[in-house]
Design a protein around this motif. Structure first.
Motif, PDB file in Angstrom:
ATOM      1  N   ALA A 268      70.264  41.023  62.522  1.00 19.21           N
ATOM      2  CA  ALA A 268      70.621  42.428  62.675  1.00 19.21           C
ATOM      3  C   ALA A 268      70.792  42.886  64.116  1.00 19.21           C
ATOM      4  CB  ALA A 268      69.581  43.287  61.962  1.00 19.21           C
ATOM      5  N   ARG A 269      69.865  42.544  64.993  1.00 15.03           N
ATOM      6  CA  ARG A 269      69.910  43.045  66.367  1.00 15.03           C
ATOM      7  C   ARG A 269      71.159  42.581  67.107  1.00 15.03           C
ATOM      8  NH1 ARG A 269      66.250  47.162  67.734  1.00 15.03           N
ATOM      9  NH2 ARG A 269      64.439  46.911  66.383  1.00 15.03           N
ATOM     10  N   ASP A 270      71.755  41.479  66.636  1.00 15.26           N
ATOM     11  CA  ASP A 270      72.966  40.967  67.280  1.00 15.26           C
ATOM     12  C   ASP A 270      74.219  41.731  66.856  1.00 15.26           C
ATOM     13  OD1 ASP A 270      71.428  39.059  68.496  1.00 15.26           O
ATOM     14  OD2 ASP A 270      71.893  37.478  67.051  1.00 15.26           O
ATOM     15  N   TYR A 271      74.101  42.597  65.833  1.00 15.83           N
ATOM     16  CA  TYR A 271      75.288  43.215  65.253  1.00 15.83           C
ATOM     17  C   TYR A 271      75.337  44.733  65.322  1.00 15.83           C
ATOM     18  CZ  TYR A 271      76.771  38.735  63.368  1.00 15.83           C
ATOM     19  OH  TYR A 271      77.195  37.446  63.250  1.00 15.83           O
ATOM     20  N   VAL A 272      74.208  45.401  65.446  1.00 18.11           N
ATOM     21  CA  VAL A 272      74.190  46.858  65.267  1.00 18.11           C
ATOM     22  C   VAL A 272      75.150  47.589  66.200  1.00 18.11           C
ATOM     23  CG1 VAL A 272      71.906  47.071  64.239  1.00 18.11           C
ATOM     24  CG2 VAL A 272      72.123  46.958  66.733  1.00 18.11           C
ATOM     25  N   ASN A 273      75.350  47.081  67.409  1.00 19.10           N
ATOM     26  CA  ASN A 273      76.216  47.768  68.369  1.00 19.10           C
ATOM     27  C   ASN A 273      77.574  47.097  68.566  1.00 19.10           C
ATOM     28  OD1 ASN A 273      74.326  49.843  69.021  1.00 19.10           O
ATOM     29  ND2 ASN A 273      73.183  48.354  70.253  1.00 19.10           N
ATOM     30  N   ARG A 274      77.861  46.084  67.767  1.00 19.56           N
ATOM     31  CA  ARG A 274      79.146  45.393  67.899  1.00 19.56           C
ATOM     32  C   ARG A 274      80.265  46.186  67.243  1.00 19.56           C
ATOM     33  NH1 ARG A 274      78.911  39.013  66.767  1.00 19.56           N
ATOM     34  NH2 ARG A 274      81.093  39.307  67.391  1.00 19.56           N
TER      35      ARG A 274
ATOM     36  N   ILE B  70      79.193  42.582  56.473  1.00 16.36           N
ATOM     37  CA  ILE B  70      78.990  43.945  56.972  1.00 16.36           C
ATOM     38  C   ILE B  70      79.467  44.958  55.927  1.00 16.36           C
ATOM     39  CG2 ILE B  70      79.793  45.619  58.694  1.00 16.36           C
ATOM     40  CD1 ILE B  70      79.829  43.162  60.674  1.00 16.36           C
ATOM     41  N   GLU B  71      80.587  44.665  55.298  1.00 22.82           N
ATOM     42  CA  GLU B  71      81.097  45.561  54.257  1.00 22.82           C
ATOM     43  C   GLU B  71      80.108  45.655  53.100  1.00 22.82           C
ATOM     44  OE1 GLU B  71      85.363  46.184  52.158  1.00 22.82           O
ATOM     45  OE2 GLU B  71      84.426  44.245  51.809  1.00 22.82           O
ATOM     46  N   ILE B  72      79.551  44.527  52.691  1.00 23.24           N
ATOM     47  CA  ILE B  72      78.587  44.537  51.595  1.00 23.24           C
ATOM     48  C   ILE B  72      77.317  45.284  52.009  1.00 23.24           C
ATOM     49  CG2 ILE B  72      77.115  43.078  50.133  1.00 23.24           C
ATOM     50  CD1 ILE B  72      79.409  41.005  50.177  1.00 23.24           C
ATOM     51  N   ALA B  73      76.921  45.146  53.281  1.00 24.02           N
ATOM     52  CA  ALA B  73      75.774  45.908  53.787  1.00 24.02           C
ATOM     53  C   ALA B  73      76.046  47.406  53.680  1.00 24.02           C
ATOM     54  CB  ALA B  73      75.477  45.522  55.232  1.00 24.02           C
TER      55      ALA B  73
END
Length: 243
Positions: free
Chosen positions: A123-129, A143-146
């Motif tokens: 998660a921490r690698d993606y929240v701001n991407r 990400i779409e499923i999330a």
């Protein structure tokens, strides 16, 4: 409950769907399968309002939604995960998941991380991407499923169009867990377009399309043995083409 009544869909002078009538009850996990070109993805897009039927009715909990657009259907509780998710340059993963959740403000980092962790992303690698071309198709899919998980409380019917497309084996196993958790923790109906045998094998009901018509439908115990003996143009364990 979703009801499809005598649905026809024609494109370029060709009949894609012919007299489809189908009822999907609340809380049921329904997998729609069939040969390539049988109309599976078209049917999913009609339910969500991306396409409009040439004739017939789509009814959600007694309300005729045939003429409603995507936004109006989303407000009534329909959610959709595309086979090939859209990229949004300039929007972050947190933006997308917050929008999907329908909140007036961004979700907290902790909330976004929780949803991303459920689909197997660090998660921490993606929240701001940014949700752009730097993300792989498999990452976009997860990400779409999330995002769909984030709006599960508002969802009455969740539609997944070939969710296994473009993801690796570990992520696919995680996806099965996502489906099982949705079934246990949500009253929403789940509709999945899929060829994958593992997804077929956890369904409450299977619907087999062929030539734009429902060739067979019933419980997985009734239908799965039939599928094993059908000479598809693809294997039930593979095949990822649009319909």
């Amino acid at each position: 409950m979703l009801e499809l009544k005598n649905i026809y869909f024609q494109a370029s002078d060709r009949n894609i769907l012919n007299n489809i009538s189908l009822t999907i009850n609340d809380g049921r996990f329904v997998v729609i399968t069939g040969p390539n070109g049988s109309g599976k993805t078209t049917l999913a897009r009609l339910i969500m309002g991306i396409e409009r039927p040439s004739s017939g009715q789509i009814i959600l909990n007694g309300k005729d939604i045939t003429g409603l657009n995507i936004t109006e259907r989303a407000r009534l509780g329909l959610s959709f995960a595309f086979q090939q998710p859209v990229r949004f340059k300039g929007l972050t993963v947190t933006d997308i998941i917050s929008l999907a959740a329908g909140t007036d403000k961004k979700l907290t980092t902790a909330q976004v991380c929780e949803y991303l962790s459920e689909v197997g992303l660090c998660a921490r690698d993606y929240v701001n991407r940014e949700v752009d071309g730097k993300l792989s198709g498999g990452e976009l899919k997860r990400i779409e499923i999330a995002g769909l998980l984030a709006r599960s409380e508002q969802t009455k019917l969740a539609i997944f169009d070939e969710p296994e497309a473009g993801i690796d084996l570990w992520s696919f196993n995680n996806l099965i867990d996502v489906f099982n958790n949705l079934r246990q923790n949500s009253a929403a109906a789940i509709v999945v377009i899929s060829h994958q045998e593992r997804i077929l094998s956890i369904a409450d009901e299977l619907v087999l399309l062929s030539g734009g018509q429902i060739a067979s439908q019933g419980t997985r115990t009734e239908i799965l043995p039939q599928l094993i003996n059908i000479d598809y143009k693809y294997s039930c364990k593979g095949g990822q083409r649009n319909d």
